[in-house]
Design a protein around this motif. Structure first.
Motif, PDB file in Angstrom:
ATOM      1  N   ALA A   1      31.169  23.749   0.632  1.00 23.57           N
ATOM      2  CA  ALA A   1      30.964  22.334   1.003  1.00 23.57           C
ATOM      3  C   ALA A   1      29.480  21.985   0.958  1.00 23.57           C
ATOM      4  O   ALA A   1      29.088  20.918   0.478  1.00 23.57           O
ATOM      5  N   LEU A   2      28.646  22.922   1.423  1.00 24.52           N
ATOM      6  CA  LEU A   2      27.201  22.685   1.409  1.00 24.52           C
ATOM      7  C   LEU A   2      26.694  22.549  -0.033  1.00 24.52           C
ATOM      8  O   LEU A   2      25.865  21.682  -0.338  1.00 24.52           O
ATOM      9  N   ALA A   3      27.215  23.415  -0.911  1.00 21.37           N
ATOM     10  CA  ALA A   3      26.818  23.336  -2.327  1.00 21.37           C
ATOM     11  C   ALA A   3      27.204  21.980  -2.906  1.00 21.37           C
ATOM     12  O   ALA A   3      26.428  21.360  -3.640  1.00 21.37           O
ATOM     13  N   ALA A   4      28.405  21.512  -2.552  1.00 27.26           N
ATOM     14  CA  ALA A   4      28.856  20.202  -3.053  1.00 27.26           C
ATOM     15  C   ALA A   4      27.947  19.099  -2.516  1.00 27.26           C
ATOM     16  O   ALA A   4      27.539  18.201  -3.257  1.00 27.26           O
ATOM     17  N   GLU A   5      27.596  19.182  -1.245  1.00 26.84           N
ATOM     18  CA  GLU A   5      26.752  18.143  -0.645  1.00 26.84           C
ATOM     19  C   GLU A   5      25.359  18.139  -1.265  1.00 26.84           C
ATOM     20  O   GLU A   5      24.763  17.072  -1.469  1.00 26.84           O
ATOM     21  N   LEU A   6      24.847  19.325  -1.582  1.00 28.24           N
ATOM     22  CA  LEU A   6      23.531  19.382  -2.220  1.00 28.24           C
ATOM     23  C   LEU A   6      23.608  18.767  -3.618  1.00 28.24           C
ATOM     24  O   LEU A   6      22.752  17.972  -4.019  1.00 28.24           O
ATOM     25  N   ALA A   7      24.674  19.137  -4.352  1.00 29.84           N
ATOM     26  CA  ALA A   7      24.837  18.592  -5.702  1.00 29.84           C
ATOM     27  C   ALA A   7      24.962  17.073  -5.654  1.00 29.84           C
ATOM     28  O   ALA A   7      24.508  16.378  -6.559  1.00 29.84           O
ATOM     29  N   LEU A   8      25.570  16.546  -4.604  1.00 31.18           N
ATOM     30  CA  LEU A   8      25.788  15.103  -4.497  1.00 31.18           C
ATOM     31  C   LEU A   8      24.584  14.370  -3.908  1.00 31.18           C
ATOM     32  O   LEU A   8      24.552  13.136  -3.921  1.00 31.18           O
ATOM     33  N   GLY A   9      23.608  15.108  -3.368  1.00 33.58           N
ATOM     34  CA  GLY A   9      22.466  14.432  -2.735  1.00 33.58           C
ATOM     35  C   GLY A   9      22.823  13.866  -1.376  1.00 33.58           C
ATOM     36  O   GLY A   9      22.255  12.858  -0.954  1.00 33.58           O
ATOM     37  N   LEU A  10      23.776  14.484  -0.686  1.00 34.14           N
ATOM     38  CA  LEU A  10      24.207  13.962   0.618  1.00 34.14           C
ATOM     39  C   LEU A  10      23.431  14.553   1.791  1.00 34.14           C
ATOM     40  O   LEU A  10      23.563  14.080   2.915  1.00 34.14           O
ATOM     41  N   LEU A  11      22.662  15.619   1.533  1.00 31.05           N
ATOM     42  CA  LEU A  11      21.951  16.255   2.644  1.00 31.05           C
ATOM     43  C   LEU A  11      20.638  15.531   2.909  1.00 31.05           C
ATOM     44  O   LEU A  11      20.041  14.955   1.996  1.00 31.05           O
ATOM     45  N   GLU A  12      20.200  15.560   4.162  1.00 33.46           N
ATOM     46  CA  GLU A  12      18.941  14.900   4.497  1.00 33.46           C
ATOM     47  C   GLU A  12      18.065  15.832   5.318  1.00 33.46           C
ATOM     48  O   GLU A  12      18.549  16.783   5.933  1.00 33.46           O
ATOM     49  N   GLY A  13      16.784  15.545   5.329  1.00 35.39           N
ATOM     50  CA  GLY A  13      15.828  16.207   6.209  1.00 35.39           C
ATOM     51  C   GLY A  13      15.814  17.716   6.088  1.00 35.39           C
ATOM     52  O   GLY A  13      15.836  18.273   4.984  1.00 35.39           O
ATOM     53  N   ALA A  14      15.785  18.371   7.254  1.00 33.66           N
ATOM     54  CA  ALA A  14      15.636  19.824   7.306  1.00 33.66           C
ATOM     55  C   ALA A  14      16.797  20.521   6.599  1.00 33.66           C
ATOM     56  O   ALA A  14      16.624  21.549   5.941  1.00 33.66           O
ATOM     57  N   GLU A  15      17.987  19.944   6.734  1.00 33.31           N
ATOM     58  CA  GLU A  15      19.163  20.554   6.124  1.00 33.31           C
ATOM     59  C   GLU A  15      19.029  20.573   4.599  1.00 33.31           C
ATOM     60  O   GLU A  15      19.364  21.550   3.927  1.00 33.31           O
ATOM     61  N   ALA A  16      18.493  19.469   4.050  1.00 33.42           N
ATOM     62  CA  ALA A  16      18.282  19.386   2.606  1.00 33.42           C
ATOM     63  C   ALA A  16      17.240  20.412   2.166  1.00 33.42           C
ATOM     64  O   ALA A  16      17.433  21.136   1.180  1.00 33.42           O
ATOM     65  N   GLN A  17      16.149  20.502   2.926  1.00 33.77           N
ATOM     66  CA  GLN A  17      15.082  21.450   2.561  1.00 33.77           C
ATOM     67  C   GLN A  17      15.593  22.884   2.588  1.00 33.77           C
ATOM     68  O   GLN A  17      15.296  23.672   1.695  1.00 33.77           O
ATOM     69  N   ALA A  18      16.367  23.205   3.638  1.00 33.29           N
ATOM     70  CA  ALA A  18      16.881  24.566   3.757  1.00 33.29           C
ATOM     71  C   ALA A  18      17.800  24.896   2.581  1.00 33.29           C
ATOM     72  O   ALA A  18      17.740  25.990   2.015  1.00 33.29           O
ATOM     73  N   ALA A  19      18.629  23.929   2.191  1.00 36.00           N
ATOM     74  CA  ALA A  19      19.573  24.176   1.094  1.00 36.00           C
ATOM     75  C   ALA A  19      18.825  24.358  -0.226  1.00 36.00           C
ATOM     76  O   ALA A  19      19.171  25.220  -1.034  1.00 36.00           O
ATOM     77  N   VAL A  20      17.779  23.546  -0.435  1.00 33.24           N
ATOM     78  CA  VAL A  20      17.002  23.670  -1.668  1.00 33.24           C
ATOM     79  C   VAL A  20      16.303  25.035  -1.695  1.00 33.24           C
ATOM     80  O   VAL A  20      16.285  25.715  -2.724  1.00 33.24           O
ATOM     81  N   ALA A  21      15.757  25.453  -0.535  1.00 31.73           N
ATOM     82  CA  ALA A  21      15.074  26.750  -0.467  1.00 31.73           C
ATOM     83  C   ALA A  21      16.053  27.882  -0.757  1.00 31.73           C
ATOM     84  O   ALA A  21      15.718  28.874  -1.406  1.00 31.73           O
ATOM     85  N   ARG A  22      17.285  27.715  -0.321  1.00 36.35           N
ATOM     86  CA  ARG A  22      18.290  28.769  -0.501  1.00 36.35           C
ATOM     87  C   ARG A  22      18.630  28.995  -1.979  1.00 36.35           C
ATOM     88  O   ARG A  22      19.004  30.098  -2.381  1.00 36.35           O
ATOM     89  N   LEU A  23      18.453  27.936  -2.785  1.00 36.94           N
ATOM     90  CA  LEU A  23      18.786  28.028  -4.211  1.00 36.94           C
ATOM     91  C   LEU A  23      18.074  29.189  -4.903  1.00 36.94           C
ATOM     92  O   LEU A  23      18.642  29.851  -5.766  1.00 36.94           O
ATOM     93  N   SER A  24      16.800  29.390  -4.524  1.00 39.19           N
ATOM     94  CA  SER A  24      16.033  30.396  -5.253  1.00 39.19           C
ATOM     95  C   SER A  24      16.289  31.796  -4.715  1.00 39.19           C
ATOM     96  O   SER A  24      15.901  32.782  -5.341  1.00 39.19           O
ATOM     97  N   GLN A  25      16.938  31.903  -3.547  1.00 38.31           N
ATOM     98  CA  GLN A  25      17.163  33.235  -2.960  1.00 38.31           C
ATOM     99  C   GLN A  25      18.601  33.692  -3.108  1.00 38.31           C
ATOM    100  O   GLN A  25      18.893  34.876  -3.079  1.00 38.31           O
ATOM    101  N   ASP A  26      19.503  32.731  -3.205  1.00 35.69           N
ATOM    102  CA  ASP A  26      20.929  33.056  -3.169  1.00 35.69           C
ATOM    103  C   ASP A  26      21.549  32.591  -4.492  1.00 35.69           C
ATOM    104  O   ASP A  26      21.895  31.426  -4.661  1.00 35.69           O
TER     105      ASP A  26
END
Lengths: 234, 184
Positions: A15-40
């Motif tokens: 669900a988090l991956a879908a929300e990131l792909a859709l641009g639905l995340l905001e603030g800290a949650e968005a930053q954390a998800a973007v950071a996770r892309l390069s590690q996971d």
């Protein structure tokens, strides 16, 4: 899936991956998800899979040609083309801009004109079509001409009022939604390469609608159709 | 999209990566009407969509060299750039922080862009519309509005008259159901 049970960790990630792909995340949650892309890498792959899956939603959008000035602006911004009147006049004139160049250019232009307009000289394998769009109220006359995949639209008389534009629509005989192919120029002619999916053929109609300056804000005709004509073989 | 068209667009993008302006023009001819439609769908404003379209192709020119590694199909890559640029602009109108992940995911090299996974994804895309039709109308409508109009959770909450958290959990379940359906 039970609609009340909490999501499993795998479902949460998906669900988090879908929300990131859709641009639905905001603030800290968005930053954390973007950071996770390069590690996971598995997470990054899920995001890409969602991008791929969801891009299918764009299939239902009717293509709308952008005005020719958009391409010119891209070329200028990338330095692929020089805007008019931006050349340094102290620059040395290259030979093709001098008198010999002008003569060569004229000869080349004459050759092209001869090829395009002289009866019987047209290459047989390039189908040509034309449409003459004429209206009394408002009075206007617009000529459209298609050679192969190149289209030219010229205003012969009756420019739109200053805060309006005549928008050009391509209407296929199968009843699909009209496709915008640009705006009637206020002077000179508009030349374009038809996008994929627009294939000139008898039965195609070209229409002009009365739209706010810059064209319909929605991508579909919003104003009255002021003229319509069918493409006929040259 | 046929395999032949996919290959053709991939070849154009690789030539663009090498600085080939004619390939860039050809790519613009083949794809700009679709990407313009994506920008218009989200922005609903002609001049802004046109301006965004310019930014998209500038990004395509600059980012083409990184395309080959990301494993996305060419149209998905292009549509994703257009959608993200348009959403950035939409949200900058209301001074909301931009939340589109730029093209972050597309910038990460794909570990295994195998032909099999490409074929599976192509199949999933064919199933998408069928599977959307199996969701409740409100759910399918919300997924479309988020993708094609750049609607946020806050917008959805207002539209549906529900708290944000409820809307979020409802949309997440719709998305998971959609995925289960297309990957059957």
């Amino acid at each position: 899936m039970n609609s009340d049970a909490p999501l499993t960790p795998q479902e949460e990630d998906e669900a988090l991956a879908a929300e990131l792909a859709l641009g639905l995340l905001e603030g800290a949650e968005a930053q954390a998800a973007v950071a996770r892309l390069s590690q996971d890498l598995a997470f990054a792959r899920s995001v890409r899979e969602w991008q791929e899956r969801l891009a299918g939603l764009a299939d239902q959008l009717t293509p709308v040609m952008a005005p020719a000035r958009a391409r010119q602006a891209v070329r200028e911004r990338l330095g692929h083309a020089v805007a008019p009147l931006t050349r340094d006049p102290s620059e040395r004139t290259p030979w093709w801009r001098g008198p010999i160049g002008a003569l060569t250019g004229l000869l080349a232009a004459a050759a092209v004109v001869a090829l395009l307009w002289l009866p019987g000289e047209q290459p047989a394998d390039v189908p040509g079509y034309q449409a003459e769009l004429v209206a009394q109220e408002p009075a206007l006359r617009v000529a459209a001409r298609v050679e192969g995949r190149e289209m030219e639209v010229a205003l012969e008389s009756g420019a739109a009022p200053t805060d309006r534009d005549w928008e050009i629509w391509w209407i296929a005989p199968d009843g699909s939604a009209p496709i915008s192919i640009g705006l009637v120029p206020r002077g000179g002619s508009l030349r374009m390469t038809l996008p994929e999916g627009l294939d000139p053929a008898p039965g195609i109609r070209i229409a002009l609608s009365d739209e706010p300056a810059g064209g319909s804000p929605t991508g579909q005709a919003t104003g009255p159709v002021v003229a319509v004509a069918e493409l006929t073989s040259l | 999209m046929t395999d032949a068209r996919r290959t053709e667009l991939e070849q154009l993008i690789s030539r663009v990566a090498l600085g080939d302006r004619r390939a860039f023009d050809a790519l613009y001819d083949a794809t700009s009407a679709k990407l313009h439609a994506v920008c218009l769908s989200i922005l609903r404003d002609r001049p802004e969509a046109e301006e965004t379209l310019q930014e998209v192709y500038i990004r395509v020119w600059q980012g083409a060299a990184r395309y080959a590694a990301n494993g996305l199909s060419p149209m998905t890559w292009l549509i994703t750039i257009a959608r993200n640029r348009a959403i950035d602009r939409l949200r900058s109108r209301s001074a909301r922080p931009a939340t589109a992940p730029e093209d972050a995911a597309a910038g990460i090299a794909s570990p295994d862009p195998t032909p099999e996974s490409a074929a599976i994804l192509a199949q999933e895309r064919r199933m998408l519309h069928e599977c959307l039709a199996q969701l409740a109308d409100a759910q399918a409508g919300a997924v479309r509005a988020v993708y094609l109009e750049g609607v946020t959770y806050a917008d959805l909450a207002q539209r549906e008259g529900m708290p944000i958290n409820t809307v979020r959990s409802w949309l997440r379940r719709s998305l998971l159901r959609l995925k289960d359906c297309v990957s059957q």
